[in-house]
Scaffold this active site. Structure first.
Site, PDB file in Angstrom:
ATOM      1  N   ASP A  24      33.485  72.046  45.305  1.00 24.68           N
ATOM      2  CA  ASP A  24      34.748  72.530  44.749  1.00 24.68           C
ATOM      3  C   ASP A  24      34.744  74.043  44.514  1.00 24.68           C
ATOM      4  OD1 ASP A  24      32.799  71.427  42.731  1.00 24.68           O
ATOM      5  OD2 ASP A  24      34.095  72.518  41.350  1.00 24.68           O
ATOM      6  N   HIS A  25      33.685  74.715  44.949  1.00 26.27           N
ATOM      7  CA  HIS A  25      33.495  76.133  44.649  1.00 26.27           C
ATOM      8  C   HIS A  25      34.508  77.045  45.333  1.00 26.27           C
ATOM      9  CE1 HIS A  25      29.805  73.886  44.167  1.00 26.27           C
ATOM     10  NE2 HIS A  25      29.262  74.846  43.453  1.00 26.27           N
ATOM     11  N   GLY A  26      35.176  76.556  46.367  1.00 23.22           N
ATOM     12  CA  GLY A  26      36.115  77.393  47.102  1.00 23.22           C
ATOM     13  C   GLY A  26      37.269  77.900  46.268  1.00 23.22           C
ATOM     14  N   SER A  28      37.130  78.663  42.858  1.00 25.72           N
ATOM     15  CA  SER A  28      36.676  79.701  41.935  1.00 25.72           C
ATOM     16  C   SER A  28      36.033  80.884  42.643  1.00 25.72           C
ATOM     17  CB  SER A  28      35.687  79.117  40.919  1.00 25.72           C
ATOM     18  OG  SER A  28      34.599  78.501  41.586  1.00 25.72           O
ATOM     19  N   TYR A 142      30.476  71.266  30.368  1.00 27.91           N
ATOM     20  CA  TYR A 142      29.640  72.452  30.258  1.00 27.91           C
ATOM     21  C   TYR A 142      29.842  73.112  28.896  1.00 27.91           C
ATOM     22  CZ  TYR A 142      28.778  72.210  35.284  1.00 27.91           C
ATOM     23  OH  TYR A 142      28.390  71.802  36.532  1.00 27.91           O
ATOM     24  N   LYS A 173      28.877  64.634  33.845  1.00 26.22           N
ATOM     25  CA  LYS A 173      27.983  65.574  34.526  1.00 26.22           C
ATOM     26  C   LYS A 173      27.697  66.723  33.570  1.00 26.22           C
ATOM     27  CE  LYS A 173      28.265  69.185  38.074  1.00 26.22           C
ATOM     28  NZ  LYS A 173      29.092  69.758  39.157  1.00 26.22           N
ATOM     29  N   GLY A 198      23.379  70.962  39.247  1.00 21.49           N
ATOM     30  CA  GLY A 198      22.296  71.706  39.875  1.00 21.49           C
ATOM     31  C   GLY A 198      22.186  73.144  39.419  1.00 21.49           C
ATOM     32  N   ARG A 227      25.100  74.134  45.194  1.00 19.51           N
ATOM     33  CA  ARG A 227      24.456  75.246  45.905  1.00 19.51           C
ATOM     34  C   ARG A 227      23.044  74.909  46.375  1.00 19.51           C
ATOM     35  NH1 ARG A 227      27.624  77.778  42.035  1.00 19.51           N
ATOM     36  NH2 ARG A 227      28.971  79.445  42.822  1.00 19.51           N
TER      37      ARG A 227
END
Length: 265
Positions: A24-26, A28, A142, A173, A198, A227
């Protein structure tokens, strides 16, 4: 738990364990290394034996071929360029996840951020919606934000994980706390199964595999490694090695050998 949730959970888990690759990093960070070609990387981790991937709706729509693994649609977002980067806003819905054929939905919550109250409100509402539709919900809990000094503080992570379960998540998670002993406390205090994140790219595959092994020993049901998978020189190999640990209880040395064999083949 509803029949729908049970059936869908079986598509993102294997024998109650999870080997998930978040992609899902695309949203941010843009097309970061490893995610330039979403079709290629999804195929690689699918062939490696991942149980699921996490994708935003646009990436799901961009898939040319349907993978065999489970699809988790991520439904919250923010960017590092905005005025409130820790504030994750809702960008999709359970109904859209169903329409796209997803097997679960996920939300990211930053506990300790200034807009924490809004994110928690959204988590509670999406949990209710997910229950109505029989859709599993993964809460990424988080400890990050303007009011946080140490995002890996075991006590704070334990509270965040419990919070995710209390507000209706089916799986939480969270970052690994650094030791088996402290993460055991996190798992003991949770109402629902816990998988570890991770985090940043680690220096070696052995470090990645050791973290997974430690998390499993502490009671986690598996990993959600981004990553450390898609930025590896051989994503398929690292997924296969993680599978040895998660599903076959292999030791780290055996998993490293499996990685080396696959990456050099």
């Amino acid at each position: 738990m509803s029949t729908g949730k049970v059936r869908r959970l079986s598509r993102i888990l294997k024998d109650g364990k999870i080997l998930c690759v978040p992609m899902d990093h695309g949203v941010s960070d843009g097309p970061v290394k490893g995610l330039e070609d979403i079709n290629y990387i999804v195929k690689q981790v699918d062939e490696g034996g991942a149980t699921s991937v996490i994708l935003h709706k646009g990436s799901i729509k961009a898939l040319k071929d349907q993978p065999n693994l489970g699809l988790i649609m991520h439904a919250s977002a923010s960017t590092s360029y905005g005025p409130t980067p820790y504030h994750k806003v809702l960008v999709s819905s359970v109904e859209e996840a169903i329409a796209l054929g997803a097997d679960a939905i996920s939300l990211h919550i930053n506990v300790g951020a200034n807009m924490e109250n809004d994110m928690l409100s959204k988590l509670g509402k999406v949990a209710d919606e997910a229950d109505r539709w029989g859709m599993p919900l993964i809460a990424m809990m988080y400890v990050r934000g303007e009011n946080v000094k140490n995002q890996y503080d075991p006590e704070l992570i334990k509270r965040a994980v419990r919070l995710g379960g209390e507000l209706g998540a089916d799986i939480v998670k969270a970052p690994f706390t650094g030791s088996v002993e402290t993460f055991k406390d996190v798992v003991r205090g949770s109402l629902v199964p816990v998988a570890i994140a991770g985090g940043p790219k680690l220096d070696s595959v052995r470090d990645v595999l050791q973290m997974a092994k430690n998390a499993l020993e502490a009671g986690a049901i598996g990993v959600t490694f981004g990553r450390n998978v898609f930025q590896d020189k051989s994503p398929k190999a690292v997924v296969k090695a993680l599978g040895k640990i998660i599903f076959k209880n292999a030791d780290v040395d055996d998993a490293v050998r499996a990685y080396n064999e696959e990456s050099n083949s």
